[in-house]
Design a protein around this motif. Structure first.
Motif, PDB file in Angstrom:
ATOM      1  N   TYR A  92       0.646  -1.437   0.456  1.00 26.64           N
ATOM      2  CA  TYR A  92       0.266  -0.015   0.215  1.00 26.64           C
ATOM      3  C   TYR A  92       1.043   0.832  -0.079  1.00 26.64           C
ATOM      4  O   TYR A  92       2.030   1.026   0.773  1.00 26.64           O
ATOM      5  CB  TYR A  92      -0.814   0.074   1.022  1.00 26.64           C
ATOM      6  CG  TYR A  92      -2.059  -0.972   0.897  1.00 26.64           C
ATOM      7  CD1 TYR A  92      -3.496  -1.180   0.412  1.00 26.64           C
ATOM      8  CD2 TYR A  92      -1.560  -2.062   1.375  1.00 26.64           C
ATOM      9  CE1 TYR A  92      -4.032  -1.553   0.432  1.00 26.64           C
ATOM     10  CE2 TYR A  92      -3.355  -3.335   1.902  1.00 26.64           C
ATOM     11  CZ  TYR A  92      -4.075  -3.005   1.097  1.00 26.64           C
ATOM     12  OH  TYR A  92      -5.170  -3.504   1.235  1.00 26.64           O
ATOM     13  N   SER A  93       0.094   2.651  -0.908  1.00 29.36           N
ATOM     14  CA  SER A  93       1.808   3.607  -1.075  1.00 29.36           C
ATOM     15  C   SER A  93       0.516   4.013   1.061  1.00 29.36           C
ATOM     16  O   SER A  93       1.618   5.251   1.222  1.00 29.36           O
ATOM     17  CB  SER A  93       1.345   4.324  -2.043  1.00 29.36           C
ATOM     18  OG  SER A  93      -0.294   4.736  -2.143  1.00 29.36           O
ATOM     19  N   GLU A  94      -0.201   4.115   1.616  1.00 32.14           N
ATOM     20  CA  GLU A  94      -0.920   5.036   2.244  1.00 32.14           C
ATOM     21  C   GLU A  94      -2.186   4.074   3.120  1.00 32.14           C
ATOM     22  O   GLU A  94      -2.243   2.374   2.350  1.00 32.14           O
ATOM     23  CB  GLU A  94      -1.461   5.720   2.149  1.00 32.14           C
ATOM     24  CG  GLU A  94      -3.071   5.832   0.829  1.00 32.14           C
ATOM     25  CD  GLU A  94      -3.353   7.131   0.656  1.00 32.14           C
ATOM     26  OE1 GLU A  94      -4.916   6.964   0.813  1.00 32.14           O
ATOM     27  OE2 GLU A  94      -3.356   8.125   1.001  1.00 32.14           O
ATOM     28  N   SER A  95      -2.102   3.853   4.160  1.00 32.17           N
ATOM     29  CA  SER A  95      -2.829   3.356   5.320  1.00 32.17           C
ATOM     30  C   SER A  95      -3.922   2.879   4.454  1.00 32.17           C
ATOM     31  O   SER A  95      -4.783   3.412   4.086  1.00 32.17           O
ATOM     32  CB  SER A  95      -2.860   3.527   6.358  1.00 32.17           C
ATOM     33  OG  SER A  95      -2.275   4.089   7.025  1.00 32.17           O
ATOM     34  N   PRO A  96      -4.582   0.872   4.506  1.00 33.82           N
ATOM     35  CA  PRO A  96      -5.621   1.167   3.691  1.00 33.82           C
ATOM     36  C   PRO A  96      -6.842   1.535   4.952  1.00 33.82           C
ATOM     37  O   PRO A  96      -6.877   1.404   5.762  1.00 33.82           O
ATOM     38  CB  PRO A  96      -6.055  -0.298   3.783  1.00 33.82           C
ATOM     39  CG  PRO A  96      -4.386  -0.656   4.943  1.00 33.82           C
ATOM     40  CD  PRO A  96      -3.478   0.454   4.942  1.00 33.82           C
ATOM     41  N   SER A  97      -7.925   1.390   3.924  1.00 34.71           N
ATOM     42  CA  SER A  97      -9.068   1.636   4.856  1.00 34.71           C
ATOM     43  C   SER A  97     -10.346   0.251   4.543  1.00 34.71           C
ATOM     44  O   SER A  97     -10.136   0.580   2.886  1.00 34.71           O
ATOM     45  CB  SER A  97      -9.781   3.337   5.242  1.00 34.71           C
ATOM     46  OG  SER A  97      -9.863   3.295   3.654  1.00 34.71           O
ATOM     47  N   TRP A  98     -11.324   0.337   5.055  1.00 33.18           N
ATOM     48  CA  TRP A  98     -12.209  -0.836   4.944  1.00 33.18           C
ATOM     49  C   TRP A  98     -13.389  -0.414   5.677  1.00 33.18           C
ATOM     50  O   TRP A  98     -12.923   0.125   6.267  1.00 33.18           O
ATOM     51  CB  TRP A  98     -11.990  -1.741   4.009  1.00 33.18           C
ATOM     52  CG  TRP A  98     -11.436  -3.267   5.326  1.00 33.18           C
ATOM     53  CD1 TRP A  98     -10.433  -2.569   6.417  1.00 33.18           C
ATOM     54  CD2 TRP A  98     -11.725  -3.490   6.189  1.00 33.18           C
ATOM     55  NE1 TRP A  98     -10.322  -3.283   7.461  1.00 33.18           N
ATOM     56  CE2 TRP A  98     -11.366  -4.055   7.078  1.00 33.18           C
ATOM     57  CE3 TRP A  98     -12.814  -4.820   6.075  1.00 33.18           C
ATOM     58  CZ2 TRP A  98     -11.119  -4.942   8.257  1.00 33.18           C
ATOM     59  CZ3 TRP A  98     -13.219  -5.246   6.879  1.00 33.18           C
ATOM     60  CH2 TRP A  98     -12.470  -5.909   7.804  1.00 33.18           C
ATOM     61  N   TYR A  99     -14.833  -0.269   4.759  1.00 32.88           N
ATOM     62  CA  TYR A  99     -15.528   0.059   5.922  1.00 32.88           C
ATOM     63  C   TYR A  99     -16.205  -1.813   6.405  1.00 32.88           C
ATOM     64  O   TYR A  99     -15.978  -2.886   5.205  1.00 32.88           O
ATOM     65  CB  TYR A  99     -16.605   0.193   6.003  1.00 32.88           C
ATOM     66  CG  TYR A  99     -16.349   1.681   4.945  1.00 32.88           C
ATOM     67  CD1 TYR A  99     -16.897   2.775   6.167  1.00 32.88           C
ATOM     68  CD2 TYR A  99     -15.790   2.091   3.866  1.00 32.88           C
ATOM     69  CE1 TYR A  99     -16.118   3.481   5.501  1.00 32.88           C
ATOM     70  CE2 TYR A  99     -15.355   2.997   3.748  1.00 32.88           C
ATOM     71  CZ  TYR A  99     -15.607   4.060   5.050  1.00 32.88           C
ATOM     72  OH  TYR A  99     -15.286   5.955   4.695  1.00 32.88           O
ATOM     73  N   LEU A 100     -16.937  -2.578   7.686  1.00 30.02           N
ATOM     74  CA  LEU A 100     -16.834  -3.508   8.212  1.00 30.02           C
ATOM     75  C   LEU A 100     -18.721  -3.189   7.802  1.00 30.02           C
ATOM     76  O   LEU A 100     -19.002  -2.308   9.005  1.00 30.02           O
ATOM     77  CB  LEU A 100     -16.583  -4.214   9.552  1.00 30.02           C
ATOM     78  CG  LEU A 100     -16.451  -5.338  10.205  1.00 30.02           C
ATOM     79  CD1 LEU A 100     -16.590  -6.204   8.446  1.00 30.02           C
ATOM     80  CD2 LEU A 100     -16.093  -5.659  11.320  1.00 30.02           C
ATOM     81  N   ASN A 101     -19.347  -4.871   7.802  1.00 25.93           N
ATOM     82  CA  ASN A 101     -20.644  -4.604   7.930  1.00 25.93           C
ATOM     83  C   ASN A 101     -20.865  -5.416   9.988  1.00 25.93           C
ATOM     84  O   ASN A 101     -21.096  -6.413  10.405  1.00 25.93           O
ATOM     85  CB  ASN A 101     -21.549  -5.673   7.666  1.00 25.93           C
ATOM     86  CG  ASN A 101     -22.572  -5.907   7.376  1.00 25.93           C
ATOM     87  OD1 ASN A 101     -23.149  -5.574   8.005  1.00 25.93           O
ATOM     88  ND2 ASN A 101     -23.450  -6.698   6.313  1.00 25.93           N
ATOM     89  N   ALA A 102     -21.253  -4.333  10.301  1.00 29.33           N
ATOM     90  CA  ALA A 102     -21.770  -5.122  12.020  1.00 29.33           C
ATOM     91  C   ALA A 102     -22.637  -6.161  12.119  1.00 29.33           C
ATOM     92  O   ALA A 102     -22.581  -6.719  13.239  1.00 29.33           O
ATOM     93  CB  ALA A 102     -21.503  -3.815  13.176  1.00 29.33           C
ATOM     94  N   SER A 103     -23.871  -5.719  11.072  1.00 34.29           N
ATOM     95  CA  SER A 103     -24.950  -7.033  11.366  1.00 34.29           C
ATOM     96  C   SER A 103     -24.167  -8.292  11.578  1.00 34.29           C
ATOM     97  O   SER A 103     -24.836  -9.247  11.434  1.00 34.29           O
ATOM     98  CB  SER A 103     -25.806  -6.539  10.581  1.00 34.29           C
ATOM     99  OG  SER A 103     -24.942  -6.755   8.993  1.00 34.29           O
ATOM    100  N   LEU A 104     -23.134  -8.479  10.531  1.00 35.26           N
ATOM    101  CA  LEU A 104     -21.984 -10.316  10.930  1.00 35.26           C
ATOM    102  C   LEU A 104     -22.454 -10.469  12.631  1.00 35.26           C
ATOM    103  O   LEU A 104     -22.339 -11.753  12.161  1.00 35.26           O
ATOM    104  CB  LEU A 104     -20.866 -10.430  10.167  1.00 35.26           C
ATOM    105  CG  LEU A 104     -20.796 -10.115   8.816  1.00 35.26           C
ATOM    106  CD1 LEU A 104     -19.880  -9.507   7.701  1.00 35.26           C
ATOM    107  CD2 LEU A 104     -22.414 -10.368   7.896  1.00 35.26           C
ATOM    108  N   PHE A 105     -22.272  -9.339  13.023  1.00 36.68           N
ATOM    109  CA  PHE A 105     -21.953 -10.162  14.134  1.00 36.68           C
ATOM    110  C   PHE A 105     -22.936 -10.275  15.246  1.00 36.68           C
ATOM    111  O   PHE A 105     -22.969 -10.877  16.357  1.00 36.68           O
ATOM    112  CB  PHE A 105     -21.084  -9.162  15.217  1.00 36.68           C
ATOM    113  CG  PHE A 105     -19.844  -8.534  14.671  1.00 36.68           C
ATOM    114  CD1 PHE A 105     -18.308  -9.728  14.785  1.00 36.68           C
ATOM    115  CD2 PHE A 105     -18.983  -7.524  13.708  1.00 36.68           C
ATOM    116  CE1 PHE A 105     -17.373  -9.381  14.086  1.00 36.68           C
ATOM    117  CE2 PHE A 105     -18.585  -7.437  13.343  1.00 36.68           C
ATOM    118  CZ  PHE A 105     -17.246  -7.685  13.885  1.00 36.68           C
ATOM    119  N   LEU A 106     -24.332  -9.976  14.564  1.00 37.88           N
ATOM    120  CA  LEU A 106     -25.593 -10.668  15.372  1.00 37.88           C
ATOM    121  C   LEU A 106     -25.969 -11.801  15.451  1.00 37.88           C
ATOM    122  O   LEU A 106     -26.681 -11.842  16.535  1.00 37.88           O
ATOM    123  CB  LEU A 106     -26.745  -9.536  14.845  1.00 37.88           C
ATOM    124  CG  LEU A 106     -26.395  -7.822  14.729  1.00 37.88           C
ATOM    125  CD1 LEU A 106     -27.843  -7.292  13.558  1.00 37.88           C
ATOM    126  CD2 LEU A 106     -26.059  -7.643  15.774  1.00 37.88           C
TER     127      LEU A 106
END
Length: 999
Positions: A92-106
């Protein structure tokens, strides 16, 4: 009836267990885990984080999967460890970022522990965020440390009443304030970590009282305002408060935090607090851990409130301005004290100190680099300590016999550091075995006598031994071969003699670092049958080893080798080219001969030092030196051209030294492709041609020595482009890094620190004070003030010099050289330079040596040169200079007649001839620079006088011929005869020439 009901419930539980517990985890949770895996697979780097999560094998129990923990009774998932699933990669040229689906923990209804540390999560999928988390009603620990969450995450925390620990450290929480009301829903919260964010304060501070169960609050590496200390007193249950590296300054407040009577641990280290400790701290009677290190606190520690903290176990006062009584009598009643860290403070002598016995038994004592005032002997209270594991009394200049009784009294001792004192006598201990000792550093003392022959029997598990810089005599004990755990051994700078014992070379198979430099060791440089297969760093320089280079050193396939300044002979073996992991090779100052093997080109070295040998032949045209930073081949008999390919393939080159060889040809124009070059030394060769203007591209150059060659032509004006700044980086000067990692990694595992305190600072471990003992420092020789100096290590960044002497340079000295304001030495002597001395040289404020002698310089010495107040050596001898010498002020008052010899038209002190023929200052013409004109003749007056005289003579001849007719006829007859004679001469010689060509 009751019995029947009992068995009925047993049957129901058995059926339940049979349906779930016996057959693994719950199916809906298994499916949810696979969905989690699918959502994270894009950043899990080859799916190695979920290697055991197998959806194809229905018999695979997900409770046995890595990163998953289930309740052994119900089979429900209670813990998910998803730390570093999406860790950063250099791709990575810079720190990666991503979004997590919190409903997967329900689906994990029994989930108690959720760890999502270091995943660079920036947030949650829209409408699938923390608003769904209240359904996880049993969640107790949520770890989001090391992600990219911002302030919006705070509004997501609601109705999470079961949460006990929340870690939001090292995210992107920012702003001047953070609304603490967002945390009021956490009625059960006991631990809150907000370290490493960009917050500087809180609003609704009264809402902190809602966190009435909070026991730990960690705010390290933040920008919290100091006023927070006034308000934190509402957290009545708090027992841990850490705020290190927060940028606090000024004195400690006397209100607020002093009301936290349940506090057991405080860490306010690495701030800028000053003044004395407030008296209200006496209220903190439950305190067990206190870290005040790296501040500016002052005052007599014995008069502070510390004496009332009888529960203290860990105390760090290091790096402050405290005054400490040497006896530590103020702590004699602290029976619980185990760790005392007291570096870089002042230790005071107590003239009326009592001889009582302390009640504490320390395990860790660090008192290095303390300014002992009045007492130079080992503190007396140490004679009553019997449980010590680590003792560091280094850098204190303590005197007397070396206190080996510390080893004999403390059977649990692991680490002893007494380096850089003035201890004397032999290092002798009783013959009792000390199996716990793994680290001994007694370097830089005056310890004498032989190394005990039974050393390995007393310390069988030793891993680190540094006895360098002493007066040890005798030979290296053969019993050292029994130290099978020994990793680091430094016996350098002693008076050891004899050979390297065979048993030592065979037995120490764990040894990675061996330094025996600066002794009187002799014989073969390394035993033939060495078994040191782990050896990476071998320093045997400055001894009396002789013979050829043995193949046994080929075991050092990685790291550094230094055999310089011995009596090695023969040729450099070609098999050394197979030691592919070497980054440093120094074999300077030996008697090696023959050509440089082309096989060395295969080594990706940072430093190659082969100077002061008898090597001959050409320099190999290596193409694999892309990492080479320092190349030293001076003082040999190398010949031929400087290979262009060598320069083109060493883009990281910092120092190039080819002095005192027989090199010919020109400096390759490719020299301009070395942007990092700071040292270029080509002195005393047979190089010729013009000085290439490509040298002007080397703007980071510190030293340039082209003297004693055959360079011709003018000095390039653009040499002034060289900035001559302290461009060395710290990493450049440490050189050539040992690769052994952090010095603290040498220390043994210390269970007390690991288990008793959760975050012990690394700085508190005793250091390995080697400085550069792990490295070979870069060096360079340069002649200034008529003396050749060797500049080594850090001093290199302060030495700037140019030496173009003893060549065939012509033309004027470029005035632009006067802009090199940082230069300390400039030598242009023994050339054929002409013209005046540039007035701009007066701008060279830092120059210490200026030599312009033995040239053809003319004109006057600029009077402004007296502004060079750092000048120690100055010479303009043997030129064609004229006029008066500079005023005898500043440094010029120290220069004698030799600085001006050989200039017959110079006058004035310190020369013997005075300036009596000089015109009065009022009648002397002034040139453009405002200086006095020539004292002998004004050229403008000369030209006018000559033209006037010529016209006067011509008019006189015409008048005479006009008045006297006889003279007029004689004059015209003479003219006619001259014309006829010239005509005949031309005609006769023309015919002769024509007839000759026709024939």
């Amino acid at each position: 009836m009751e019995l029947r009901r009992f068995w009925w419930w047993v049957l129901l539980v058995s059926v339940q267990l049979g349906m779930n517990g016996c057959f693994g985890c719950w199916e809906q949770e298994r499916i949810a885990l696979m969905q989690l895996k699918a959502s994270m697979i894009n950043c899990s780097y080859g799916n190695h984080n979920f290697a055991s999560w197998d959806s194809t094998n229905k018999e695979s129990d997900c409770c046995e999967w890595e990163r998953v923990k289930c309740n052994i009774t119900t089979g429900h998932v209670i813990q998910l460890d998803l730390n570093q699933v999406c860790s950063w990669s250099p791709l990575y040229s810079e720190s990666p970022s991503w979004y997590l689906n919190a409903s997967l923990f329900l689906p994990f209804e029994e989930l108690k522990y959720l760890h999502l540390r270091d995943n660079f999560i920036s947030g949650w999928v829209s409408n699938e965020g923390f608003e769904r988390f209240p359904m996880l009603s049993k969640l107790e620990v949520l770890d989001l440390n090391g992600n990219n969450f911002n302030n919006s995450i705070l509004s997501s925390f609601s109705a999470m009443a079961s949460l006990k620990k929340l870690d939001l450290s090292y995210n992107n929480l920012h702003g001047a304030i953070i609304d603490i009301r967002e945390f009021k829903a956490f009625s059960s919260l006991e631990e809150l970590y907000l370290m490493g964010n960009w917050i500087s304060g809180f609003v609704a501070i009264k809402e902190l009282g809602a966190l009435n169960k909070l026991k730990q609050l960690r705010l390290d590496d933040s920008s919290i305002d100091k006023s927070f200390l006034h308000m934190v007193g509402v957290l009545t249950s708090l027992n841990v408060l850490t705020m290190s590296h927060c940028g606090f300054s000024g004195s400690l407040p006397a209100q607020g935090w002093c009301e936290l009577k349940k506090l057991q641990e405080i860490d306010i280290s690495h701030n800028r607090f000053d003044g004395i400790l407030p008296s209200c701290l006496a209220n903190l009677t439950s305190l067990q851990v206190l870290d005040l290190s790296y501040n500016h606190f002052n005052g007599n520690i014995a008069l502070s409130q510390l004496s009332s903290w009888t529960s203290l176990e860990y105390l760090s006062l290091s790096n402050n301005d405290f005054l400490n009584p040497i006896s530590l009598s103020w702590f004699f009643n602290h029976s619980n004290l185990k760790v005392l860290l007291n570096e870089n403070n002042k230790i005071a002598f107590e003239p009326n100190s009592h001889g009582g016995t302390p009640t504490f038994q320390l395990e860790f004592l660090i008192m290095s680099n303390c300014s002992f005032d009045g007492l130079k002997r080992t503190p007396r209270f140490l004679q009553y300590q019997y449980d010590l594991q680590v003792v560091d009394l280094s850098f204190n200049n303590l005197v007397g016999k070396i206190p080996t009784w510390l080893v004999e009294n403390n059977t649990r001792l692991v680490c002893l550091v007494l380096m850089n004192n003035s201890f004397t006598g032999p290092f002798r201990v009783s013959n009792d075995i000390r199996p716990n000792i793994r680290y001994i550093d007694i370097a830089v003392n005056y310890i004498e006598g032989p190394i005990p022959a039974n050393f390995s029997l007393i310390f069988p598990n030793l891993e680190y031994l540094n006895m360098s810089n002493n007066a040890l005599q005798g030979s290296i004990p053969s019993s050292f071969g029994n130290l099978v755990s020994l990793w680091i051994l430094d016996l350098s700078k002693n008076q050891l003699s004899g050979t390297i014992p065979m048993h030592f070379a065979v037995g120490c198979y764990s040894l990675a670092f061996l330094k025996l430099s600066y002794n009187n060791l002799s014989g073969q440089i390394f035993p033939t049958n060495s078994n040191m297969t782990a050896l990476s760093y071998l320093y045997l320089d400055n001894n009396k080893f002789s013979g050829k280079i043995p193949k046994s050193i080929s075991i050092v396939s990685y790291g550094s080798i230094d055999f310089s300044n011995n009596y090695l002979s023969g040729m450099i073996p070609t098999w050394m080219g197979n030691m592919s992991g070497l980054n440093l090779l120094s074999m300077a100052k030996n008697q090696l001969e023959g050509p440089i093997p082309f096989e060395l080109c295969k080594l990706d070295l940072q430093l190659l030092h082969l100077s002061y040998n008898n090597l001959f032949g050409s320099i190999p045209s290596c193409s694999n030196l892309s990492r080479t930073e320092f190349l030293y081949l001076n003082k040999n008999s190398l010949s031929g051209l400087i290979p262009s390919s060598l320069i083109l393939n060493t883009s990281d080159l910092i120092g190039l030294d080819l002095r005192d060889n027989h090199l010919t040809g020109n400096i390759p124009h490719s020299i301009g492709s070395l942007p990092s070059l700071r040292i270029l030394l080509l002195r005393a060769n047979h190089l010729q041609g013009r000085i290439p203007i490509q040298l002007c591209l080397l703007q980071t150059l510190n030293m340039l020595d082209l003297s004693y060659n055959k360079f011709s032509g003018p000095i390039p004006h653009c040499l002034s482009n060289i900035t001559l700044k302290a461009s060395f980086q710290e990493d450049d000067l440490r050189g050539l890094s040992s690769g052994l990692g952090s010095t603290n990694s040498f220390l043994p595992s210390l269970p007390y620190f690991e288990t008793k305190y959760t975050t012990p600072p690394d700085e508190e471990f005793p250091r390995i004070h080697w400085g550069a003992s792990l490295n070979v420092k870069p060096e360079a020789e340069f002649t200034t003030k008529r003396i050749t100096y060797s500049y080594k290590g850090d001093i290199l960044q302060y030495m700037f010099g140019i030496d173009l002497s003893c060549n065939r340079l012509v033309g004027e000295i470029p005035p632009e050289l006067g802009s090199m304001s940082n230069i300390r030495a400039l030598n242009l002597s023994h050339n054929s330079l002409s013209g005046p001395i540039p007035v701009t040289f007066s701008n060279l404020k830092q120059i210490e040596s200026l030599d312009l002698s033995y040239n053809n310089l003319n004109g006057k010495i600029p009077l402004q040169l007296t502004e060079m107040t750092s000048l120690a050596v100055f010479s303009v001898a043997h030129n064609n200079l004229s006029g008066t010498t500079p005023d005898r002020k500043n440094q010029f008052g120290t220069f004698d007649e030799s600085s001006y010899d050989g200039n017959i038209f110079l006058c004035g002190p310190p020369l013997q001839n005075n300036c009596t023929k000089m015109r009065p200052p009022s009648t002397m013409p002034v040139d453009n620079e405002g200086e006095e004109g020539d004292i002998f003749m004004d050229m403008g007056v000369f030209y006018i006088s000559f033209v006037g005289a010529y016209i006067t003579v011509l008019l006189g001849i015409v008048a005479v011929l006009f008045i006297n007719p006889y003279w007029r006829r004689a004059w015209f007859n003479l003219i006619e005869v001259c014309i006829d004679t010239c005509y005949c001469f031309v005609v006769v010689h023309y015919h002769k020439l024509f007839n000759y060509r026709s024939a």
